[in-house]
Enzyme design. Structure first.
Site, PDB file in Angstrom:
ATOM      1  N   ARG A 180      44.275  46.604  35.795  1.00 49.16           N
ATOM      2  CA  ARG A 180      44.615  45.550  36.764  1.00 49.16           C
ATOM      3  C   ARG A 180      46.002  45.824  37.322  1.00 49.16           C
ATOM      4  O   ARG A 180      46.988  45.787  36.594  1.00 49.16           O
ATOM      5  CB  ARG A 180      44.568  44.178  36.087  1.00 49.16           C
ATOM      6  CG  ARG A 180      44.857  43.004  37.005  1.00 49.16           C
ATOM      7  CD  ARG A 180      44.621  41.694  36.237  1.00 49.16           C
ATOM      8  NE  ARG A 180      44.858  40.531  37.070  1.00 49.16           N
ATOM      9  CZ  ARG A 180      46.014  39.866  37.129  1.00 49.16           C
ATOM     10  NH1 ARG A 180      47.043  40.272  36.383  1.00 49.16           N
ATOM     11  NH2 ARG A 180      46.145  38.815  37.897  1.00 49.16           N
ATOM     12  N   SER A 187      34.198  37.356  38.042  1.00 45.51           N
ATOM     13  CA  SER A 187      34.828  36.154  37.514  1.00 45.51           C
ATOM     14  C   SER A 187      34.062  34.929  37.993  1.00 45.51           C
ATOM     15  O   SER A 187      33.642  34.868  39.151  1.00 45.51           O
ATOM     16  CB  SER A 187      36.280  36.052  37.989  1.00 45.51           C
ATOM     17  OG  SER A 187      37.051  37.139  37.523  1.00 45.51           O
ATOM     18  N   LYS A 204      48.167  35.019  35.035  1.00 44.95           N
ATOM     19  CA  LYS A 204      47.567  34.920  36.356  1.00 44.95           C
ATOM     20  C   LYS A 204      47.996  33.604  36.965  1.00 44.95           C
ATOM     21  O   LYS A 204      47.573  32.531  36.535  1.00 44.95           O
ATOM     22  CB  LYS A 204      46.043  35.024  36.255  1.00 44.95           C
ATOM     23  CG  LYS A 204      45.327  35.291  37.571  1.00 44.95           C
ATOM     24  CD  LYS A 204      43.864  35.651  37.317  1.00 44.95           C
ATOM     25  CE  LYS A 204      43.154  36.049  38.602  1.00 44.95           C
ATOM     26  NZ  LYS A 204      42.913  34.904  39.498  1.00 44.95           N
TER      27      LYS A 204
END
Length: 213
Positions: A42, A111, A140
């Site tokens: 990521r 997700s 996040k």
């Protein structure tokens, strides 16, 4: 690379904020040696050139240990290096379009925060779902919290594997037992630890106990 419930047990998501003097491939290796069963790269702030080089290096590490490797969001880089797959959010490329781009054999994770999103992702070809944030998280900034009842409903509604993500650590993982998930995705609980291998080992043991309930 195969994506099954066992490979999703301890899903480690990279975050370079804790690199320090380490390298990301080195941290990934420590996580795998500790028991991580799946790696997601990521990156939100690297230019495409650096991202590509880093993806190739992490991919080589994952291949060495036979661990599935997917890239977050960036379908182009996943395709260019022949990664095992990609993970996309609700605001990214839709799962069916990702499947058209990458082909039938690649791993696609999506997700989801609602049963409706989960069912649509499954219908469009997702191989697994990442549901969360199941706890408050600082990894996040725009994470939407998902209560545990919703997590249970999602697990019952779909046939594909579900993993939980968001704020999971060794102290709260056991509260997810019985939800129907097959594993957990973690970021800071592994990569923010002083001893990455030890943290992964502890989480792997806790995850194994949690899914057995």
């Amino acid at each position: 690379m195969k994506c099954d419930r066992e490979s999703l047990l301890l899903y480690a998501v990279t975050d370079r904020r804790w690199l320090g003097a380490d390298t990301l491939p080195g941290q990934v290796e420590e996580a795998i040696k500790g028991g991580a069963t799946f790696i997601q790269l990521r990156e939100k702030n690297l230019d495409e050139g650096r991202f590509l080089r880093e993806a190739e290096e992490v991919q080589q590490m994952c291949r060495r240990y036979g661990v599935p490797f997917v890239i977050n969001d960036n379908v182009g880089i996943a395709a260019s290096i022949d990664a095992d797959g990609v993970h996309v959010g609700q605001s990214d490329m839709e799962a069916g379009d990702v499947r058209d781009r990458l082909g039938p054999d690649k791993i696609i994770g999506v997700s989801a925060q609602t049963v409706e999103q989960a069912l649509l992702a499954e219908e469009r070809g997702a191989d697994y779902l990442g549901v969360g944030a199941v706890f408050a998280t600082g990894s996040k900034a725009d994470a939407v919290e998902v209560d545990h009842d919703t997590l249970n409903h999602i697990c019952r509604a779909v046939k594909i594997p579900v993993i939980a993500i968001g704020g999971i650590d060794k102290d709260n993982i056991d509260s997810l037992a019985g939800s129907g998930i097959c594993g957990v995705a973690v970021i800071s609980a592994i990569f923010g630890a002083g001893d990455i291998r030890g943290a992964a080992r502890e989480l792997r043991t806790a995850a194994e106990k949690m899914v057995e309930v």
